[in-house]
Design an enzyme around this catalytic site. Sequence first.
Site, PDB file in Angstrom:
ATOM      1  N   HIS A 172      23.197  38.784  23.164  1.00 44.70           N
ATOM      2  CA  HIS A 172      21.984  37.976  23.442  1.00 44.70           C
ATOM      3  C   HIS A 172      20.942  38.352  22.392  1.00 44.70           C
ATOM      4  O   HIS A 172      20.291  39.378  22.498  1.00 44.70           O
ATOM      5  CB  HIS A 172      21.460  38.280  24.848  1.00 44.70           C
ATOM      6  N   HIS A 194      20.051  39.057  30.702  1.00 43.78           N
ATOM      7  CA  HIS A 194      19.005  40.079  30.914  1.00 43.78           C
ATOM      8  C   HIS A 194      18.699  40.333  32.390  1.00 43.78           C
ATOM      9  O   HIS A 194      17.579  40.141  32.855  1.00 43.78           O
ATOM     10  CB  HIS A 194      17.729  39.759  30.132  1.00 43.78           C
ATOM     11  N   ASP A 235      18.571  40.878  23.877  1.00 44.98           N
ATOM     12  CA  ASP A 235      17.412  39.996  24.033  1.00 44.98           C
ATOM     13  C   ASP A 235      16.276  40.429  23.108  1.00 44.98           C
ATOM     14  O   ASP A 235      15.098  40.288  23.457  1.00 44.98           O
ATOM     15  CB  ASP A 235      16.945  39.922  25.495  1.00 44.98           C
ATOM     16  N   HIS A 265      17.775  36.846  19.621  1.00 41.49           N
ATOM     17  CA  HIS A 265      16.897  35.822  19.037  1.00 41.49           C
ATOM     18  C   HIS A 265      16.629  36.189  17.590  1.00 41.49           C
ATOM     19  O   HIS A 265      16.057  37.239  17.310  1.00 41.49           O
ATOM     20  CB  HIS A 265      15.556  35.762  19.792  1.00 41.49           C
ATOM     21  N   LYS A 312      23.367  27.498  26.697  1.00 43.15           N
ATOM     22  CA  LYS A 312      22.313  28.302  27.323  1.00 43.15           C
ATOM     23  C   LYS A 312      21.450  27.430  28.224  1.00 43.15           C
ATOM     24  O   LYS A 312      20.904  26.420  27.796  1.00 43.15           O
ATOM     25  CB  LYS A 312      21.447  28.925  26.215  1.00 43.15           C
TER      26      LYS A 312
HETATM   27  C1  NCD Z   1      12.619  35.304  24.704  1.00 44.29           C
HETATM   28  C2  NCD Z   1      12.036  34.711  23.427  1.00 44.29           C
HETATM   29  O1  NCD Z   1      10.946  35.127  22.997  1.00 44.29           O
HETATM   30  O2  NCD Z   1      12.670  33.833  22.844  1.00 44.29           O
HETATM   31  N1  NCD Z   1      11.569  36.014  25.384  1.00 44.29           N
HETATM   32  C3  NCD Z   1      11.708  36.945  26.365  1.00 44.29           C
HETATM   33  O3  NCD Z   1      10.675  37.393  26.889  1.00 44.29           O
HETATM   34  N2  NCD Z   1      12.884  37.374  26.767  1.00 44.29           N
HETATM   35  C4  NCD Z   1      13.224  34.229  25.532  1.00 44.29           C
HETATM   36  C5  NCD Z   1      14.129  34.698  26.658  1.00 44.29           C
HETATM   37  O4  NCD Z   1      15.163  35.318  26.415  1.00 44.29           O
HETATM   38  O5  NCD Z   1      13.806  34.459  27.818  1.00 44.29           O
HETATM   39 ZN    ZN Z   2      16.416  35.958  25.252  1.00 42.63          ZN
HETATM   40 ZN    ZN Z   3      15.738  34.605  28.744  1.00 43.56          ZN
END
Ligand code: NCD
Ligand code: ZN
Ligand code: ZN
Length: 348
Positions: A14, A176, A248, A16, A99
């Site tokens: 996971h 998460h 995450d 970003h 997702k």
């Molecule tokens: C994530 C993001 O900033 O893209 N933020 C977060 O607080 N986890 C999005 C997500 O995974 O929910």
């Molecule tokens: Zn995320």
């Molecule tokens: Zn998320």
Amino acid sequence: MNDSLTITRPDDWHLHLRQGRMLERVVAASAQVFGRALIMPNTDPPILSGLDAGYYKQEILRATEKWGKFKPIMTIKLTMNTTARMIHEAAEAGVKAVKLYPTGVTTNSQDGVDLGRLKEMAENLVFDAMADHDMVLCIHAEHPLQPVLEREPYVIPFINALLGWAPRLQRIVIEHVSTERMAQFVASHSDRLAATVTAHHLYLTLDDLLGEELKPHYFCKPVVKTSSDQSSLWWYLLHSDNFFFGSDSAPHALHKKEACSCAAGAFTAPILLPLLAHMFEQHDALDTLEEFVSHRGADFYGMERNYDTITLVKNNHPFVVEYNEGNDELPRPMPLRNGETIYWHVAR
Ligand code: NCD
Ligand code: ZN
Ligand code: ZN
């Protein structure tokens, strides 16, 4: 003498990475350590189709060429306009997971899914199309309209219903996981459900976030919970194969975090393996670290485990996180708790 631990190269299930200049700034921290990462589609603009995912993958590969081996595994974002045909096309383009963000629940999720319309989506064969290609459904499991600490358990009945409406869908990941109730629910449906666990949910509690001064870099969705929820996450990951690692790691420009209205997301990529080794050692569980970060996720996704290894070394020099103080556009890695020192490093 140094302590050291050599493990199969880990994967991040996971992640970003964003796009453009942000991607170029953050990707090294992941690509130098992890073999593969499941790339989240909540970019701006979002990744909605196989074509979008293909372009995004090329962008990531261009940015990571110099580390050679890093493999992005692509996802698309489910919206109320996603059709079964779009799922088929995405699968044919190599997308492995879809997702689901409930509308408005987190960063860039305004175009997400109305949890009250999952049955209609099932009737439109959206989930069947995923099952046809053995795709994984990944869920940000929070109800956007419920009180913030209750959002995760409130989604349990919706997921339970979905299991019935989409009986052919065999692999669903609760992303998460943050509460005991959700962890327990996942464990009780371990034939079809798994959960990713982040390093920050294992490390921080609500008291770290706001018990003293408010720490914007600890603010993420789902919000970190109580120490009893956190103990449950540790218990389940130490006892159950379907709890595996997904960081995450979610970078935001500094001015979006240190602001009156702080964006949700903890940028953990630069500290992940040192922090995990530190925590697993404190839990007397270093022997489970490899399973958690390198084996279980690959097994769940039906992919081979990585062939090569990384070595973690514990020595007398503290691990120091570099960050670019003063530059508002750069994300700042999540700091450690006050007074905490980590001695683990990834050997280069
Ligand atoms: C994530 C993001 O900033 O893209 N933020 C977060 O607080 N986890 C999005 C997500 O995974 O929910
Ligand atoms: Zn995320
Ligand atoms: Zn998320």
